[in-house]
Design an enzyme around this catalytic site. Structure first.
Site, short mmCIF file in Angstrom:
data_model
loop_
_atom_site.label_atom_id
_atom_site.label_comp_id
_atom_site.label_asym_id
_atom_site.label_seq_id
_atom_site.Cartn_x
_atom_site.Cartn_y
_atom_site.Cartn_z
N GLU A 1 -7.62 -66.95 131.57
CA GLU A 1 -6.71 -67.43 132.62
C GLU A 1 -7.56 -68.16 133.66
OE1 GLU A 1 -3.21 -64.20 133.00
OE2 GLU A 1 -5.20 -63.39 133.25
N SER B 1 -9.72 -59.31 138.08
CA SER B 1 -8.40 -59.12 137.48
C SER B 1 -7.31 -59.16 138.53
CB SER B 1 -8.33 -57.76 136.78
OG SER B 1 -9.34 -57.63 135.85
N ASN C 1 -2.39 -59.20 133.86
CA ASN C 1 -2.41 -57.89 134.53
C ASN C 1 -1.16 -57.63 135.36
OD1 ASN C 1 -4.78 -56.29 133.83
ND2 ASN C 1 -5.85 -58.17 134.39
N1 NAD Z 1 -12.70 -53.77 132.12
C1 NAD Z 1 -11.67 -54.60 131.94
O1 NAD Z 1 -10.74 -54.34 131.18
C2 NAD Z 1 -11.61 -55.93 132.64
C3 NAD Z 1 -10.91 -56.97 132.05
C4 NAD Z 1 -10.89 -58.23 132.67
C5 NAD Z 1 -11.53 -58.39 133.88
N2 NAD Z 1 -12.20 -57.35 134.47
C6 NAD Z 1 -12.90 -57.60 135.72
O2 NAD Z 1 -14.27 -57.80 135.43
C7 NAD Z 1 -15.08 -57.30 136.51
C8 NAD Z 1 -16.06 -56.29 135.96
O3 NAD Z 1 -15.36 -55.24 135.33
P1 NAD Z 1 -16.09 -54.32 134.23
O4 NAD Z 1 -15.03 -53.46 133.65
O5 NAD Z 1 -16.96 -55.15 133.35
O6 NAD Z 1 -17.03 -53.42 135.20
P2 NAD Z 1 -18.25 -52.45 134.79
O7 NAD Z 1 -18.20 -51.34 135.78
O8 NAD Z 1 -18.23 -52.15 133.34
O9 NAD Z 1 -19.54 -53.37 135.06
C9 NAD Z 1 -19.90 -53.86 136.31
C10 NAD Z 1 -21.39 -54.20 136.30
O10 NAD Z 1 -21.69 -54.91 137.52
C11 NAD Z 1 -22.94 -54.47 137.99
N3 NAD Z 1 -23.00 -54.76 139.43
C12 NAD Z 1 -22.25 -54.21 140.40
N4 NAD Z 1 -22.56 -54.77 141.59
C13 NAD Z 1 -23.52 -55.68 141.34
C14 NAD Z 1 -24.24 -56.60 142.16
N5 NAD Z 1 -24.03 -56.68 143.46
N6 NAD Z 1 -25.16 -57.40 141.57
C15 NAD Z 1 -25.37 -57.32 140.23
N7 NAD Z 1 -24.72 -56.49 139.41
C16 NAD Z 1 -23.80 -55.68 139.97
C17 NAD Z 1 -22.99 -52.98 137.65
O11 NAD Z 1 -24.33 -52.51 137.62
C18 NAD Z 1 -22.30 -52.96 136.28
O12 NAD Z 1 -23.25 -53.09 135.24
C19 NAD Z 1 -14.10 -56.75 137.55
O13 NAD Z 1 -13.86 -57.75 138.52
C20 NAD Z 1 -12.86 -56.47 136.73
O14 NAD Z 1 -11.68 -56.56 137.50
C21 NAD Z 1 -12.27 -56.12 133.86
#
Ligand code: NAD
Length: 291
Positions: free
Chosen positions: A153, A120, A191
Site C-alpha cells: 500500500e 500500519s 488494517n
Molecule cells: N508485524 C506485522 O504484522 C506488520 C505488518 C505490516 C507492517 N508492520 C509495521 O512494521 C513496523 C515493524 O513491525 P515489526 O512487527 O517488524 O516489529 P518487530 O518488533 O518485529 O521489529 C522491530 C525492530 O526494530 C528495531 N528497532 C526499534 N527501534 C529502533 C531504532 N530506533 N533504530 C533501529 N532499530 C530499531 C528493533 O530492535 C527490532 O528488531 C511497525 O511500524 C509495524 O506497524 C508490522
C-alpha cells in the site's frame, strides 16, 4: 523505470527482515540497520534459511540464494545508510521512536534519499512532519509475510511530492510487488479490516467460545483464507499487535480496535507468537514463515 539501486531497511524485526529479502532478491543492494546486533544476526540466519529453502523448492534459480545474500549486508551504524536511494523504516510502531530515527537519518542521508515508512496505523503526514524532508517521504506498507506477499500500500502524506510518490511506485513495481494507492488514513486499506477482525478472533478465545485451532479452521474453511486470524496473529507478534491496536484506537476510538486484555497477558507470559515459539499455537522452531 526505477532509479533505486541501493535500499536501506531500518529495523531487522519481522517486517524489516522480509522487506530486505524482497529488495535483495530483486537484485538491489540492501543494507539492513538495527540498533541490536542480535536482531541483525537473527535476520541474517532467517534470510539465509529462507533463500536456501526457496532455491531447493525451485522458486529461485540455482545459485540465486548465494547471490542474493551477497547483495545483503547488516549494520548497527546508521551512517552506513548515507548513500541509500531509499530507506524503508520498519521499527517499533511508536511516533516518537520513528521521529527520532528519521531525524538521525535526515542528518546522514543524501538529499535525494527517499524515506518510506512501513507503519500500519500511524499517519504518514505525522511521521513525515518530524523527518526533516516531508516532500521526500511516503508510506510503503508491505504485508506480512513480506517475503511472500506481493501487496504494497503506497500512501502519500499531505506534503509528499508527486515525484516521490512515483519513485516509490516504480520501485515497488521493479521489485515485482503489486502497489495500490491509498490515502493517509488509519490502517490504510488492509488494517482497517484486519485489526478489528483479528481482535474479534482474540475475543472469541477470551470468552472461551472456541479453541484457537477451531477458530482458524472455521475461518479458513468458510472464507477461503490461507491462514486463520490466530495463526496470522502469531506471525504478527503480540507485542506488535498491542502497538497496532493502541495506535488505531487512539486515532479512531473504534471499540473493536481496542487492545483485548488477553494480548497484554500473553505478552507478560512471553507468548509473543512464532518468534518466541508460543502464541495462540505452539511452534517447534522460530524460523521465518516459508523457511
Ligand atoms: N508485524 C506485522 O504484522 C506488520 C505488518 C505490516 C507492517 N508492520 C509495521 O512494521 C513496523 C515493524 O513491525 P515489526 O512487527 O517488524 O516489529 P518487530 O518488533 O518485529 O521489529 C522491530 C525492530 O526494530 C528495531 N528497532 C526499534 N527501534 C529502533 C531504532 N530506533 N533504530 C533501529 N532499530 C530499531 C528493533 O530492535 C527490532 O528488531 C511497525 O511500524 C509495524 O506497524 C508490522
Amino acid at each position: 523505470m526505477s532509479d533505486i539501486k541501493t535500499v536501506g531497511v531500518a529495523g531487522a524485526g519481522t517486517m524489516g527482515t522480509g522487506i530486505a529479502i524482497v529488495a535483495a532478491r530483486a537484485g538491489l543492494r540492501t543494507i539492513v540497520f538495527d540498533q541490536r546486533q542480535e536482531a541483525l544476526d537473527r535476520a541474517r540466519e532467517q534470510t539465509a534459511a529462507f533463500l536456501t529453502k526457496s532455491e531447493a523448492r525451485g522458486k529461485l534459480p540455482p545459485g540465486a540464494a548465494t547471490q542474493t545474500l551477497e547483495r545483503w549486508s547488516a549494520t548497527t551504524e546508521i551512517a552506513n545508510l548515507a548513500n541509500c536511494d531509499i530507506v524503508i523504516e520498519a521499527i517499533f510502531e511508536d511516533l516518537d521512536t520513528k521521529h527520532h530515527l528519521f531525524q538521525q537519518l535526515d542528518e546522514v542521508c543524501n538529499e535525494s534519499t527517499l524515506f518510506a515508512s512501513n507503519t500500519s496505523t500511524i499517519s504518514i503526514t505525522e511521521i513525515a512532519g518530524g523527518s526533516g524532508r516531508p516532500d521526500r517521504f511516503v508510506g510503503m506498507h508491505f504485508c506480512l509475510p513480506a517475503q511472500l506477499m506481493k501487496l504494497v500500500e503506497i500512501s502519500p502524506g499531505m506534503s509528499t511530492s508527486q515525484q516521490s510518490f512515483e519513485r516509490a511506485w516504480a520501485f515497488a513495481e521493479a521489485m515485482g510487488q503489486k502497489p495500490v494507492k491509498t490515502q493517509d488514513t488509519p490502517g490504510f486499506i488492509l488494517n482497517y479490516f484486519l485489526i478489528p477482525f483479528n481482535n474479534d478472533a482474540i475475543r472469541l478465545v477470551e470468552q472461551g467460545v472456541a479453541a484457537p485451532s477451531d477458530i482458524d479452521l472455521a475461518i479458513k474453511t468458510a472464507l477461503g483464507y490461507p491462514m486463520g486470524p490466530l495463526e496470522l496473529l502469531d506471525l504478527v507478534g503480540m507485542d506488535t499487535q498491542k502497538l497496532l491496536c493502541e495506535a488505531m484506537y487512539e486515532l479512531t476510538h473504534e471499540p473493536r480496535a481496542a487492545c483485548p486484555p488477553l494480548v497484554r497477558r500473553m505478552i507478560a507470559a512471553g507468548r509473543l507468537g512464532k518468534k518466541t515459539g508460543h502464541g495462540f499455537h505452539m511452534y517447534r522452531d522460530t524460523k521465518m514463515f516459508g523457511a
